[in-house]
Design an enzyme around this catalytic site. Structure first.
Site, PDB file in Angstrom:
ATOM      1  N   GLU A 188      45.528 -24.998 -41.067  1.00  0.00           N
ATOM      2  CA  GLU A 188      45.054 -25.803 -42.192  1.00  0.00           C
ATOM      3  C   GLU A 188      46.119 -26.520 -43.030  1.00  0.00           C
ATOM      4  O   GLU A 188      46.261 -26.258 -44.237  1.00  0.00           O
ATOM      5  CB  GLU A 188      44.186 -24.941 -43.111  1.00  0.00           C
ATOM      6  CG  GLU A 188      42.911 -24.481 -42.445  1.00  0.00           C
ATOM      7  CD  GLU A 188      41.914 -23.816 -43.392  1.00  0.00           C
ATOM      8  OE1 GLU A 188      42.291 -23.504 -44.547  1.00  0.00           O
ATOM      9  OE2 GLU A 188      40.764 -23.637 -42.974  1.00  0.00           O
ATOM     10  N   GLU A 240      37.673 -22.184 -36.865  1.00  0.00           N
ATOM     11  CA  GLU A 240      37.086 -21.518 -38.029  1.00  0.00           C
ATOM     12  C   GLU A 240      35.755 -22.165 -38.362  1.00  0.00           C
ATOM     13  O   GLU A 240      35.651 -23.383 -38.511  1.00  0.00           O
ATOM     14  CB  GLU A 240      37.989 -21.595 -39.262  1.00  0.00           C
ATOM     15  CG  GLU A 240      39.128 -20.601 -39.283  1.00  0.00           C
ATOM     16  CD  GLU A 240      39.824 -20.520 -40.641  1.00  0.00           C
ATOM     17  OE1 GLU A 240      39.144 -20.751 -41.677  1.00  0.00           O
ATOM     18  OE2 GLU A 240      41.021 -20.225 -40.655  1.00  0.00           O
TER      19      GLU A 240
END
Length: 389
Positions: free
Chosen positions: A174, A285
């Site tokens: 991320e 995710e």
């Protein structure tokens, strides 16, 4: 409701194939949070107390009973490369040893392990992740690790696993709030380092904006769209996929219990982009709460990936050995447990393993996942196309 465009894209793709499916194992990044942002808190930390990677006893449940084949295993850069050393090729061998035990337990079981530096493209201060730490490659920050250091880190780590065909290299968890051109630069450096080590396994590369699929084609946090840059990545053996995260709550954070964001509609743009550039992706995710609405949204998400050939795998967030009754996502901070087998909520009722994984996701694990051979965008055909360790 699905948009007309998303519905058409969903229905038009009959040749899709998911090769990798499973869960994220979160815990190796634990134990460093400081309410006062005191850098160094929890470093190096105590194995089994402050952090842990995997409860190896659950592998039989996951692989033999639940029929998954992929585990995304988080670690922390500041533990792997202590601040005294700096980011690069010198590791804390004790920490690496514990991590390697987890990776080998997974791959010896015949499953695939995604190596996940859980650092948001930052290094040197994890005390309040994802906000703290210097952005890797930021030349205006004298404390920042350089892109060259990041390349050396990945060359070293990949070199240690180049003989293990069941490893997948996840470049970074991320990235956010940084120039998208720098995300590209760091991703490319990692790919270059991995291939320089001689490793040929699958690489997954993130974009900006927390690598969210819903913002792939748009400006995020004032930074340019990932779509404008990530197609420029070059892998000399063409075994790199895109790493995408996508949650289902109103702000895409994965913190709320209400699911109201259509996965298909929000992923339409990035799916079209993947198709345009003939790229593959994994969604490493996503998650939802244990309610009827989220059951439907989670089902739609997995079915969408299964129906579109741009997607080769997914891992749900999250299991892990030290969550206890706490929840990794999607519960409005209620302690409902995690996806860890045996998980319990704080009131003693069954945890998210039972109320989300067994109830919803286990039924959606594809048949015919890759069972052997090197990790590849081509799945089992990877070895036949010339990839080998």
């Amino acid at each position: 409701m699905l948009s007309m465009k998303a519905t058409l894209l969903f229905a038009a793709s009959a040749a899709a194939k998911i090769y990798y499916a499973g869960v994220a194992e979160s815990g190796g990044e634990f134990g460093v949070y400081s309410a006062d942002a005191v850098n160094g808190t929890g470093l190096p930390g105590r194995f089994g107390v402050d952090y842990a990677f995997l409860n190896a006893s659950t592998l039989d449940i996951w692989v033999d009973q639940n029929k998954i084949n992929t585990f995304r295993v988080a670690f922390l850069l500041e533990r792997m490369c202590p601040l005294a050393y700096g980011l690069g090729a010198r590791f804390n061998e004790t920490y690496f040893g514990y991590y390697n035990d987890a990776i080998e337990a997974i791959t010896n079981k015949g499953a695939y392990a995604i190596l996940d530096p859980h650092n948001y493209m930052r290094y040197n201060d994890p005390s309040q992740q994802p906000a703290t730490g210097s952005v890797i490659g930021n030349t205006t920050d004298p404390a920042a690790a350089t892109t060259a250091q990041f390349q050396k880190f990945w060359q070293e780590l990949a070199g240690r696993y180049k003989k293990n065909p069941n490893v997948i290299f996840g470049i970074m968890n991320e990235p956010h709030d940084m120039p998208t051109s720098l995300v590209l630069q760091n991703d490319q450096a990692a790919i270059t380092g991995i291939r320089a080590s001689g490793a040929k396994q699958l690489i997954i590369a993130p974009g900006n904006g927390y690598t969210g699929g819903h913002v792939w084609n748009t400006t995020s946090q004032g930074d340019a769209p990932s779509a404008d840059y990530l197609y420029k990545l070059h892998d000399p053996i063409n075994n790199t996929a895109i790493d995408i995260h996508e949650y289902l709550d109103y702000d895409f954070s994965g913190t709320h219990s209400v699911c109201n964001q259509s996965f298909a509609s929000n992923m339409y743009g990035v799916t079209e982009w993947l198709r345009t550039y003939q790229l593959k992706a994994m969604v490493t995710e996503f998650g939802g709460d244990n309610n009827t609405m989220c059951d439907q949204y989670l089902t739609q998400a997995v079915e969408y990936m299964a129906a579109n050939p741009e997607y080769i795998g997914w891992t749900a967030w999250a299991a892990g050995p030290i969550w206890g009754t706490q929840s990794p996502c999607c519960t409005d901070s209620r302690a409902l447990g995690s996806l860890e087998p045996g998980s319990r909520a704080s009131d003693g009722t069954p945890g998210l393993y039972y109320t989300v994984w067994e109830k919803v996701l286990e039924k959606l694990v594809p048949k015919g996942l890759q069972q052997s051979g090197i990790s590849s965008i081509h799945g089992p055909a990877g070895a036949a196309t010339g990839y080998s360790v």
